[in-house]
Design an enzyme around this catalytic site. Sequence first.
Site, short mmCIF file in Angstrom:
data_model
loop_
_atom_site.label_atom_id
_atom_site.label_comp_id
_atom_site.label_asym_id
_atom_site.label_seq_id
_atom_site.Cartn_x
_atom_site.Cartn_y
_atom_site.Cartn_z
N GLU A 98 -59.42 15.94 -1.21
CA GLU A 98 -58.94 15.91 0.18
C GLU A 98 -57.77 14.96 0.26
O GLU A 98 -57.37 14.35 -0.74
CB GLU A 98 -60.06 15.47 1.13
CG GLU A 98 -60.55 14.05 0.87
CD GLU A 98 -61.62 13.58 1.84
OE1 GLU A 98 -61.72 14.13 2.95
OE2 GLU A 98 -62.36 12.64 1.48
N ARG A 134 -72.45 -14.92 4.81
CA ARG A 134 -72.06 -13.98 3.76
C ARG A 134 -73.12 -13.88 2.67
O ARG A 134 -73.40 -14.85 1.97
CB ARG A 134 -70.72 -14.40 3.14
CG ARG A 134 -70.16 -13.36 2.18
CD ARG A 134 -68.81 -13.74 1.62
NE ARG A 134 -68.33 -12.73 0.71
CZ ARG A 134 -68.73 -12.61 -0.56
NH1 ARG A 134 -69.59 -13.45 -1.06
NH2 ARG A 134 -68.25 -11.63 -1.32
N LEU A 188 -64.94 14.12 2.96
CA LEU A 188 -65.50 13.93 4.30
C LEU A 188 -65.57 15.30 4.99
O LEU A 188 -64.63 16.09 4.88
CB LEU A 188 -64.58 13.01 5.11
CG LEU A 188 -65.05 12.73 6.54
CD1 LEU A 188 -66.22 11.76 6.53
CD2 LEU A 188 -63.92 12.18 7.39
N LYS A 235 -68.17 8.05 6.66
CA LYS A 235 -66.86 7.63 7.17
C LYS A 235 -66.83 6.11 7.32
O LYS A 235 -66.93 5.57 8.42
CB LYS A 235 -66.57 8.34 8.50
CG LYS A 235 -65.11 8.36 8.89
CD LYS A 235 -64.82 9.41 9.92
CE LYS A 235 -63.41 9.36 10.47
NZ LYS A 235 -62.36 9.53 9.48
N TYR A 281 -66.74 4.40 11.20
CA TYR A 281 -65.85 4.62 12.34
C TYR A 281 -65.68 6.10 12.62
O TYR A 281 -66.07 6.96 11.81
CB TYR A 281 -64.49 3.97 12.08
CG TYR A 281 -63.61 4.74 11.11
CD1 TYR A 281 -63.86 4.72 9.74
CD2 TYR A 281 -62.52 5.50 11.55
CE1 TYR A 281 -63.07 5.43 8.86
CE2 TYR A 281 -61.72 6.20 10.68
CZ TYR A 281 -61.99 6.17 9.33
OH TYR A 281 -61.21 6.88 8.46
N ARG A 326 -71.54 12.87 13.75
CA ARG A 326 -71.15 12.37 12.43
C ARG A 326 -71.28 10.85 12.35
O ARG A 326 -71.68 10.30 11.31
CB ARG A 326 -69.71 12.81 12.08
CG ARG A 326 -69.33 12.45 10.65
CD ARG A 326 -67.99 13.02 10.24
NE ARG A 326 -66.90 12.46 11.03
CZ ARG A 326 -65.64 12.87 10.95
NH1 ARG A 326 -65.29 13.85 10.13
NH2 ARG A 326 -64.71 12.32 11.71
N1 PDD Z 1 -59.09 10.50 9.24
N2 PDD Z 1 -60.73 13.04 5.15
C1 PDD Z 1 -60.48 11.74 5.33
C2 PDD Z 1 -60.54 10.84 4.13
C3 PDD Z 1 -60.19 11.23 6.60
O1 PDD Z 1 -59.96 9.92 6.77
C4 PDD Z 1 -60.14 12.12 7.70
C5 PDD Z 1 -59.86 11.64 9.10
C6 PDD Z 1 -60.38 13.47 7.47
C7 PDD Z 1 -60.38 14.48 8.59
O2 PDD Z 1 -61.50 14.32 9.42
P1 PDD Z 1 -61.45 14.72 10.96
O3 PDD Z 1 -60.99 16.13 11.03
O4 PDD Z 1 -62.82 14.54 11.42
O5 PDD Z 1 -60.45 13.80 11.62
C8 PDD Z 1 -60.69 13.90 6.19
C9 PDD Z 1 -58.90 9.93 10.56
C10 PDD Z 1 -58.12 10.80 11.48
C11 PDD Z 1 -58.34 8.54 10.38
O6 PDD Z 1 -58.87 7.83 9.53
O7 PDD Z 1 -57.43 8.15 11.10
#
Ligand code: PDD
Length: 285
Positions: free
Chosen positions: A181, A100, A206, A148, A33, A52
């Site tokens: 993170e 499945r 990420l 992601k 996503y 990405r």
């Molecule tokens: N989350 N690390 C993780 C684990 C994340 O889920 C996200 C983003 C980030 C930051 O990535 P970016 O700057 O590209 O948004 C880092 C999104 C916002 C979410 O899951 O809602």
Amino acid sequence: MSRIAYVNGLYLPHAEAGVHIEDRGFQFADGVYEVCEILGGHLVDETRHIDRLLRSLGELRMAMPMSRAALGVVMREVVRRNRVRDGVVYVQVTRGVARRDFLFPAGVAPTLVVTARPADRAKTEMTAATGISVITLPENRWERVDIKTVGLLPNCLAKEAAKAAGAREAWYVDRDGFITEGGSSNAWIVSAGGALITRPAEFGILRGITRTVTLEVARRLNLTVEERPFAREEAYAAVEAFGTSASLGVMPVVRLDGRVVGDGKPGRAARALRAEFHKVAEIAP
Ligand code: PDD
């Protein structure tokens, strides 16, 4: 006004939008996503987000459901139909529907879902003006967090733990004591010498789009940047801390595990980076 979702070629009211019970996203979290910010009705950093998404799909040998140009059209249409000025657009691709079986199915069309929702910008700005609290937790995710994926259960648990502790976000700490993170954000600190420190994105985190753009903003502001791992103890001693994500932007952190960070107020660097961010981000027409 009813919310509209795009699902595999159709724009549907949310109440009628759905995917099959044997969608692999539902059964195996076999999907990826993106969350892209919408500012004044415009997509922010669309190019980087789609880049990405393509990378995540490639790492999992999953097909892109349509061309990137077509996806851009769908994202804009979902934003328009939901009349979102400020908020986020969410794009999810799964491997599709199949009986499945752990093995990847052959000849199955991927599932594509796109939704959009408004955000209360004034509220986010108020949060940024006071800063948030963060707790730390042991890293417990798989190694491929650079992809992601929608497999976010550890992140949900981390954010639930943060909430229970009166905090907004949780930062993971790896076995060596280094911060990786946040549950949904990248982590940064500022040293006493004024250097911005954030973990390299080669492994264990990420590569956040907001992180990438913030690095560029920092360069333009002539701030010193050190891309290196930093330990929890170093974060406790930092003069500033902040997180970055598409949904919250540069978000100052004023408490870490209950300890006051710096003087307990959003720091100078975080405020400057937040203020300059959209001058550097790509704002699509
Ligand atoms: N989350 N690390 C993780 C684990 C994340 O889920 C996200 C983003 C980030 C930051 O990535 P970016 O700057 O590209 O948004 C880092 C999104 C916002 C979410 O899951 O809602």
